[in-house]
Design a protein around this motif. Sequence first.
Motif, PDB file in Angstrom:
ATOM      1  N   ASN A  41       0.830  -1.204   0.000  1.00 51.27           N
ATOM      2  CA  ASN A  41       0.000   0.000   0.000  1.00 51.27           C
ATOM      3  C   ASN A  41       0.863   1.251   0.000  1.00 51.27           C
ATOM      4  O   ASN A  41       2.060   1.205   0.310  1.00 51.27           O
ATOM      5  CB  ASN A  41      -0.957   0.014   1.205  1.00 51.27           C
ATOM      6  N   LYS A  42       0.236   2.366  -0.329  1.00 53.61           N
ATOM      7  CA  LYS A  42       0.956   3.630  -0.505  1.00 53.61           C
ATOM      8  C   LYS A  42       1.615   4.095   0.779  1.00 53.61           C
ATOM      9  O   LYS A  42       2.747   4.604   0.771  1.00 53.61           O
ATOM     10  CB  LYS A  42      -0.009   4.695  -1.015  1.00 53.61           C
ATOM     11  N   LYS A  43       0.940   3.934   1.897  1.00 54.62           N
ATOM     12  CA  LYS A  43       1.473   4.413   3.179  1.00 54.62           C
ATOM     13  C   LYS A  43       2.787   3.717   3.516  1.00 54.62           C
ATOM     14  O   LYS A  43       3.747   4.348   3.968  1.00 54.62           O
ATOM     15  CB  LYS A  43       0.443   4.179   4.281  1.00 54.62           C
ATOM     16  N   ASN A  44       2.830   2.416   3.304  1.00 52.21           N
ATOM     17  CA  ASN A  44       4.049   1.678   3.609  1.00 52.21           C
ATOM     18  C   ASN A  44       5.189   2.044   2.664  1.00 52.21           C
ATOM     19  O   ASN A  44       6.350   2.113   3.067  1.00 52.21           O
ATOM     20  CB  ASN A  44       3.782   0.173   3.546  1.00 52.21           C
ATOM     21  N   VAL A  45       4.876   2.262   1.401  1.00 48.63           N
ATOM     22  CA  VAL A  45       5.906   2.667   0.441  1.00 48.63           C
ATOM     23  C   VAL A  45       6.485   4.021   0.839  1.00 48.63           C
ATOM     24  O   VAL A  45       7.704   4.238   0.797  1.00 48.63           O
ATOM     25  CB  VAL A  45       5.341   2.718  -0.993  1.00 48.63           C
ATOM     26  N   GLU A  46       5.620   4.945   1.222  1.00 49.89           N
ATOM     27  CA  GLU A  46       6.076   6.262   1.654  1.00 49.89           C
ATOM     28  C   GLU A  46       7.013   6.138   2.856  1.00 49.89           C
ATOM     29  O   GLU A  46       8.053   6.808   2.935  1.00 49.89           O
ATOM     30  CB  GLU A  46       4.887   7.151   2.019  1.00 49.89           C
ATOM     31  N   ALA A  47       6.647   5.254   3.785  1.00 41.37           N
ATOM     32  CA  ALA A  47       7.491   5.047   4.955  1.00 41.37           C
ATOM     33  C   ALA A  47       8.843   4.455   4.565  1.00 41.37           C
ATOM     34  O   ALA A  47       9.873   4.779   5.165  1.00 41.37           O
ATOM     35  CB  ALA A  47       6.783   4.139   5.952  1.00 41.37           C
ATOM     36  N   ILE A 120      14.005  -0.902  -3.415  1.00 41.87           N
ATOM     37  CA  ILE A 120      12.777  -0.104  -3.497  1.00 41.87           C
ATOM     38  C   ILE A 120      12.458   0.224  -4.946  1.00 41.87           C
ATOM     39  O   ILE A 120      11.306   0.103  -5.389  1.00 41.87           O
ATOM     40  CB  ILE A 120      12.914   1.180  -2.659  1.00 41.87           C
ATOM     41  N   GLN A 121      13.469   0.620  -5.691  1.00 40.41           N
ATOM     42  CA  GLN A 121      13.238   0.950  -7.101  1.00 40.41           C
ATOM     43  C   GLN A 121      12.727  -0.265  -7.876  1.00 40.41           C
ATOM     44  O   GLN A 121      11.767  -0.163  -8.659  1.00 40.41           O
ATOM     45  CB  GLN A 121      14.535   1.460  -7.738  1.00 40.41           C
ATOM     46  N   ALA A 122      13.350  -1.417  -7.649  1.00 44.96           N
ATOM     47  CA  ALA A 122      12.934  -2.629  -8.353  1.00 44.96           C
ATOM     48  C   ALA A 122      11.502  -3.014  -7.990  1.00 44.96           C
ATOM     49  O   ALA A 122      10.712  -3.402  -8.866  1.00 44.96           O
ATOM     50  CB  ALA A 122      13.889  -3.779  -8.031  1.00 44.96           C
ATOM     51  N   LEU A 138       7.901  10.499  -8.775  1.00 45.45           N
ATOM     52  CA  LEU A 138       8.609  11.256  -7.749  1.00 45.45           C
ATOM     53  C   LEU A 138       9.494  10.345  -6.910  1.00 45.45           C
ATOM     54  O   LEU A 138      10.682  10.632  -6.705  1.00 45.45           O
ATOM     55  CB  LEU A 138       7.609  11.970  -6.845  1.00 45.45           C
ATOM     56  N   TYR A 139       8.935   9.229  -6.441  1.00 44.05           N
ATOM     57  CA  TYR A 139       9.704   8.322  -5.597  1.00 44.05           C
ATOM     58  C   TYR A 139      10.863   7.684  -6.371  1.00 44.05           C
ATOM     59  O   TYR A 139      11.962   7.506  -5.836  1.00 44.05           O
ATOM     60  CB  TYR A 139       8.793   7.238  -5.029  1.00 44.05           C
ATOM     61  N   GLN A 140      10.605   7.334  -7.631  1.00 41.15           N
ATOM     62  CA  GLN A 140      11.690   6.780  -8.446  1.00 41.15           C
ATOM     63  C   GLN A 140      12.837   7.776  -8.564  1.00 41.15           C
ATOM     64  O   GLN A 140      14.017   7.419  -8.462  1.00 41.15           O
ATOM     65  CB  GLN A 140      11.157   6.436  -9.849  1.00 41.15           C
ATOM     66  N   GLY A 141      12.494   9.046  -8.772  1.00 34.98           N
ATOM     67  CA  GLY A 141      13.517  10.071  -8.890  1.00 34.98           C
ATOM     68  C   GLY A 141      14.280  10.276  -7.591  1.00 34.98           C
ATOM     69  O   GLY A 141      15.507  10.420  -7.587  1.00 34.98           O
ATOM     70  N   GLU A 142      13.560  10.287  -6.469  1.00 32.07           N
ATOM     71  CA  GLU A 142      14.210  10.462  -5.178  1.00 32.07           C
ATOM     72  C   GLU A 142      15.178   9.324  -4.887  1.00 32.07           C
ATOM     73  O   GLU A 142      16.297   9.546  -4.400  1.00 32.07           O
ATOM     74  CB  GLU A 142      13.165  10.549  -4.068  1.00 32.07           C
ATOM     75  N   VAL A 143      14.762   8.108  -5.170  1.00 32.14           N
ATOM     76  CA  VAL A 143      15.604   6.950  -4.916  1.00 32.14           C
ATOM     77  C   VAL A 143      16.890   7.034  -5.735  1.00 32.14           C
ATOM     78  O   VAL A 143      17.993   6.758  -5.231  1.00 32.14           O
ATOM     79  CB  VAL A 143      14.826   5.654  -5.223  1.00 32.14           C
ATOM     80  N   LEU A 144      16.774   7.428  -6.998  1.00 30.40           N
ATOM     81  CA  LEU A 144      17.965   7.565  -7.837  1.00 30.40           C
ATOM     82  C   LEU A 144      18.893   8.655  -7.313  1.00 30.40           C
ATOM     83  O   LEU A 144      20.126   8.509  -7.335  1.00 30.40           O
ATOM     84  CB  LEU A 144      17.563   7.882  -9.280  1.00 30.40           C
TER      85      LEU A 144
END
Length: 467
Positions: A41-47, A120-122, A138-144
């Motif tokens: 879920n989105k909440k866990n991914v954000e965490a 996380i990216q994978a 956004l999250y993909q960019g942050e991780v990179l």
Amino acid sequence: MRNQSKYLIVVIAAVMAFSSCKKFLEVTPEDRLTEDQVFSNKKNVEAAINGLYLRASTAGLYGEKLTMSIPELFAQRYNIPATHTKIKFATLSLTDANVAKELEEIWKNAYSIIFSSNVIQARLNRSRGILDAKTDSLYQGEVLAIRALLHFDMLRLFGPMYSTKDSVLKSIPYCSQSDVAVTPFLPANVVMGNIVYDLKKAEQLVSIDTSKNFDKRYRFNYFAIKALQARVYLYRGDKTSALAAAKVLIDNQARFPWVLRNNLTGEKTNSDRIFSTEMIFGVYNSDLYAGQQKIFGADVAAKDILAPLDTRLAEVYESSTLDYRYGFAQLWRNTEVKSYKTFFKYVDVDDKSKPWRNTVPLLKKSEMYYIAAECESNKEIAIGYLNTVRLNRNIAGLPLTLTDVQFKGEILKEYQKEFFGEGQLFSYYKRTNAATIQNGSLAAGTIAMDATKYVVPIPESEISNRN
């Protein structure tokens, strides 16, 4: 991203790096979630994303070791006599057992986060539909960007002298895999190419955020990525690209207002000593003030405290008590306990609602002007960039008739003044291949520098685990 610990419900990849990439998740206690649960879920991914930032902000990385202590000791910031517990760091005895151990911990912490970011990216790529398209991008960019930042700082520390022919030498692994595998050591210029690629891709994935919410400065938004690009390009020697990236921040400088005198003197107990309005990107360390007291506190024993000689401090700031970085902001204070000034930059403020509490700046507006000054071919324009910072630090501008040698000296002075407790000076010395640097433990004199002191050895555990 303040008060992250309140909603961080996932602890990811608490394992240490092995061959620069390690197993991601194990069977977890009740305060942790499995990998499948994280990406349900989105909440866990954000965490999970927040967890990357949190781990980077601890004392083992940007919360202390890569900012306030180790690179600053290497750069001769402090008075470290022979009886001091950090004497081996100050003498750049890089193979000393205690020095090597701390550097190994930095390496392991960095690569552990790098591997977590890869996983996380994978999983984001395999878990389409959990996030809306904009958030996923956004999250993909942050991780990179996080991956690029950590690789870059490992390269700056453990890599060869990049500004010389040594840029083709083997340096560090660039870990981009999400499975357990040995990642080869790569030539420094190849690692740098991967960093540049990741940041370009991150820039494309992260849209420009018009929000002025201070919490955004704890995340890799568009402007933070551009600022890191400017630093990376300059280290690479690509001054054209470095100038272009820095000018993005300069053209949008109103988003990061210069600190005002009243921010520093209006409320003595709540002085904005990190110049937070100018911060482009930083980390939030909830243990920052305990660390400040342990390292810089006036009641710390002489054999343990990190503090400069007063004569060296006055030399750095050219005895200008009007300089915000020396006098007005109260970064340095005399106390009844010590006969010399001690460092107050990261002392807590009385008003606990101040948005910059617990913050260590990593990328600042001022650096973009220094980068532009170093990369601009027109001397008068270049000096103008330096003067913009100087005038906003309450000191006079420089004449536009400086020689090249004088101009280079003024840039060095600014790095010495601006980044105390932020860990950038040693990298400046290494990037510019400075043959000598001032001896911080003597009122006058220098120490000779070469690759044996600038290039930190790869941790023995990293090498032995490959055999």
